[in-house]
Motif scaffolding. Structure first.
Motif, PDB file in Angstrom:
ATOM      1  N   ALA A  30      29.957  -9.030  46.489  1.00 16.68           N
ATOM      2  CA  ALA A  30      30.673  -7.708  46.392  1.00 16.68           C
ATOM      3  C   ALA A  30      31.806  -7.840  47.383  1.00 16.68           C
ATOM      4  O   ALA A  30      31.734  -7.967  48.568  1.00 16.68           O
ATOM      5  CB  ALA A  30      29.792  -6.552  46.884  1.00 16.68           C
ATOM      6  N   ASN A  33      36.363  -2.731  48.176  1.00 13.15           N
ATOM      7  CA  ASN A  33      36.896  -1.646  46.884  1.00 13.15           C
ATOM      8  C   ASN A  33      37.023  -2.622  45.757  1.00 13.15           C
ATOM      9  O   ASN A  33      37.949  -2.140  45.001  1.00 13.15           O
ATOM     10  CB  ASN A  33      38.539  -1.512  47.668  1.00 13.15           C
ATOM     11  N   VAL A  34      35.960  -2.973  45.389  1.00  8.56           N
ATOM     12  CA  VAL A  34      35.532  -3.378  44.201  1.00  8.56           C
ATOM     13  C   VAL A  34      34.450  -3.311  43.417  1.00  8.56           C
ATOM     14  O   VAL A  34      33.462  -3.210  44.388  1.00  8.56           O
ATOM     15  CB  VAL A  34      35.792  -5.066  43.955  1.00  8.56           C
ATOM     16  N   LEU A  35      33.948  -2.233  42.454  1.00  8.50           N
ATOM     17  CA  LEU A  35      32.842  -1.711  42.184  1.00  8.50           C
ATOM     18  C   LEU A  35      31.972  -3.088  41.702  1.00  8.50           C
ATOM     19  O   LEU A  35      31.893  -3.879  41.402  1.00  8.50           O
ATOM     20  CB  LEU A  35      33.070  -0.943  40.666  1.00  8.50           C
ATOM     21  N   PHE A  36      30.910  -2.487  42.466  1.00  8.51           N
ATOM     22  CA  PHE A  36      29.702  -3.529  42.556  1.00  8.51           C
ATOM     23  C   PHE A  36      28.136  -3.060  42.516  1.00  8.51           C
ATOM     24  O   PHE A  36      28.075  -2.131  43.102  1.00  8.51           O
ATOM     25  CB  PHE A  36      29.686  -4.492  43.453  1.00  8.51           C
ATOM     26  N   ALA A  37      27.166  -3.382  41.333  1.00  5.46           N
ATOM     27  CA  ALA A  37      26.133  -2.746  41.393  1.00  5.46           C
ATOM     28  C   ALA A  37      25.143  -3.880  41.780  1.00  5.46           C
ATOM     29  O   ALA A  37      25.210  -4.534  40.848  1.00  5.46           O
ATOM     30  CB  ALA A  37      25.729  -1.763  40.429  1.00  5.46           C
ATOM     31  N   ARG A  46      27.681  -9.431  50.265  1.00  4.92           N
ATOM     32  CA  ARG A  46      28.955  -8.521  50.495  1.00  4.92           C
ATOM     33  C   ARG A  46      29.651  -8.946  51.497  1.00  4.92           C
ATOM     34  O   ARG A  46      29.203  -9.521  52.537  1.00  4.92           O
ATOM     35  CB  ARG A  46      28.330  -7.146  50.729  1.00  4.92           C
TER      36      ARG A  46
END
Length: 139
Positions: A30, A33-37, A46
Protein backbone atom coordinates in the motif's frame (compact mmCIF):
# COMPACT_ATOMS: atom_id res chain seq x y z
CA UNK A 1 13.83 24.15 -10.50
CA UNK A 2 14.58 21.68 -7.73
CA UNK A 3 12.74 18.37 -7.70
CA UNK A 4 14.10 17.12 -4.36
CA UNK A 5 10.66 16.87 -2.73
CA UNK A 6 9.45 14.76 -5.65
CA UNK A 7 12.61 12.67 -5.93
CA UNK A 8 12.77 11.57 -2.28
CA UNK A 9 9.50 9.57 -2.31
CA UNK A 10 10.29 8.21 -5.79
CA UNK A 11 13.64 6.84 -4.64
CA UNK A 12 12.28 5.37 -1.40
CA UNK A 13 9.15 3.84 -2.97
CA UNK A 14 11.04 2.29 -5.88
CA UNK A 15 13.48 0.66 -3.47
CA UNK A 16 10.64 -0.43 -1.18
CA UNK A 17 8.95 -2.19 -4.10
CA UNK A 18 12.17 -4.08 -4.83
CA UNK A 19 12.72 -5.02 -1.16
CA UNK A 20 9.10 -5.82 -0.27
CA UNK A 21 8.12 -7.62 -3.49
CA UNK A 22 9.82 -10.91 -2.50
CA UNK A 23 8.52 -10.57 1.08
CA UNK A 24 4.79 -9.83 0.60
CA UNK A 25 4.34 -9.73 -3.17
CA UNK A 26 4.44 -6.71 -5.45
CA UNK A 27 0.63 -6.37 -5.45
CA UNK A 28 0.45 -6.34 -1.65
CA UNK A 29 2.13 -3.01 -0.97
CA UNK A 30 0.00 0.00 0.00
CA UNK A 31 1.59 3.23 -1.23
CA UNK A 32 0.46 6.70 -0.09
CA UNK A 33 -2.82 7.90 -1.64
CA UNK A 34 -3.19 4.78 -3.82
CA UNK A 35 -6.34 2.70 -3.37
CA UNK A 36 -5.50 -0.60 -1.71
CA UNK A 37 -7.58 -3.28 -0.03
CA UNK A 38 -5.66 -5.99 1.82
CA UNK A 39 -6.70 -9.58 1.14
CA UNK A 40 -7.70 -11.48 4.24
CA UNK A 41 -5.04 -13.99 5.25
CA UNK A 42 -2.42 -12.53 2.89
CA UNK A 43 0.60 -10.61 4.23
CA UNK A 44 0.92 -7.01 3.07
CA UNK A 45 2.89 -3.84 3.75
CA UNK A 46 2.08 -0.14 3.99
CA UNK A 47 4.64 2.60 3.45
CA UNK A 48 4.35 6.16 4.77
CA UNK A 49 6.56 9.21 4.41
CA UNK A 50 7.33 11.21 7.53
CA UNK A 51 9.53 14.13 6.45
CA UNK A 52 11.13 16.10 9.26
CA UNK A 53 12.03 19.78 9.51
CA UNK A 54 14.52 20.97 6.90
CA UNK A 55 17.45 23.13 7.85
CA UNK A 56 20.72 24.54 6.65
CA UNK A 57 23.47 21.98 6.21
CA UNK A 58 26.16 24.64 6.60
CA UNK A 59 26.79 28.33 7.12
CA UNK A 60 25.84 31.04 4.67
CA UNK A 61 23.05 31.66 2.20
CA UNK A 62 24.50 29.27 -0.38
CA UNK A 63 24.75 26.29 1.98
CA UNK A 64 22.94 23.12 1.04
CA UNK A 65 19.62 22.30 2.65
CA UNK A 66 19.42 19.29 4.93
CA UNK A 67 16.25 17.21 4.37
CA UNK A 68 15.81 14.46 7.03
CA UNK A 69 12.93 12.09 7.48
CA UNK A 70 11.56 8.66 8.26
CA UNK A 71 10.20 6.15 5.78
CA UNK A 72 7.80 4.05 7.82
CA UNK A 73 7.21 0.48 6.65
CA UNK A 74 4.37 -1.35 8.41
CA UNK A 75 4.31 -5.10 7.84
CA UNK A 76 1.00 -6.93 8.32
CA UNK A 77 0.71 -10.69 8.78
CA UNK A 78 -2.31 -12.83 9.68
CA UNK A 79 -2.97 -12.92 13.40
CA UNK A 80 -2.43 -16.23 15.17
CA UNK A 81 0.32 -17.61 12.92
CA UNK A 82 3.22 -16.66 15.17
CA UNK A 83 5.69 -13.79 14.99
CA UNK A 84 8.27 -15.62 12.85
CA UNK A 85 7.11 -14.51 9.37
CA UNK A 86 6.73 -10.86 10.49
CA UNK A 87 10.16 -10.97 12.13
CA UNK A 88 11.73 -12.37 8.96
CA UNK A 89 10.04 -9.65 6.90
CA UNK A 90 11.29 -6.95 9.29
CA UNK A 91 14.81 -8.35 8.94
CA UNK A 92 14.51 -8.25 5.14
CA UNK A 93 13.47 -4.58 5.27
CA UNK A 94 16.31 -3.69 7.65
CA UNK A 95 18.77 -5.51 5.37
CA UNK A 96 17.33 -3.86 2.25
CA UNK A 97 17.60 -0.40 3.79
CA UNK A 98 20.96 -0.94 5.51
CA UNK A 99 22.91 2.01 6.90
CA UNK A 100 24.95 3.61 4.14
CA UNK A 101 22.64 2.60 1.30
CA UNK A 102 22.30 5.36 -1.31
CA UNK A 103 19.15 5.64 -3.42
CA UNK A 104 18.85 8.01 -6.35
CA UNK A 105 15.98 9.58 -8.26
CA UNK A 106 16.76 12.42 -10.63
CA UNK A 107 19.62 14.45 -9.20
CA UNK A 108 18.64 13.60 -5.60
CA UNK A 109 20.57 11.06 -3.55
CA UNK A 110 18.79 9.69 -0.48
CA UNK A 111 21.21 8.26 2.08
CA UNK A 112 19.93 5.72 4.57
CA UNK A 113 21.12 6.42 8.10
CA UNK A 114 19.53 3.43 9.84
CA UNK A 115 16.61 1.01 9.83
CA UNK A 116 15.07 -0.16 13.08
CA UNK A 117 12.31 -2.70 13.66
CA UNK A 118 9.83 -1.95 16.39
CA UNK A 119 7.86 -4.43 18.48
CA UNK A 120 5.03 -6.42 16.93
CA UNK A 121 1.55 -5.13 17.67
CA UNK A 122 -1.90 -6.67 17.47
CA UNK A 123 -3.95 -4.69 14.92
CA UNK A 124 -7.05 -6.82 14.28
CA UNK A 125 -7.08 -8.99 12.22
CA UNK A 126 -3.34 -8.55 11.70
CA UNK A 127 -0.04 -8.82 13.51
CA UNK A 128 1.81 -5.63 12.55
CA UNK A 129 5.58 -5.17 12.74
CA UNK A 130 6.81 -1.61 12.09
CA UNK A 131 10.20 -0.75 10.60
CA UNK A 132 11.44 2.85 10.67
CA UNK A 133 13.95 3.80 7.98
CA UNK A 134 15.78 7.04 8.80
CA UNK A 135 17.06 8.91 5.75
CA UNK A 136 18.86 12.14 4.92
CA UNK A 137 19.28 14.26 1.79
CA UNK A 138 21.60 17.21 1.27
CA UNK A 139 20.43 19.34 -1.66
Amino acid sequence: MSTVLLDIPRALEAHAAAVLGPVVGADNIAFPNVLFAPKEGTPWARVDHLPARTGAAGLGQDAQTRHPGVFQVSLFFPLGEGAGPANAAAQAVCDGFARGTSLQAGATVVRIQSASAGPGLREEPWWMRPVSVFWLVHA
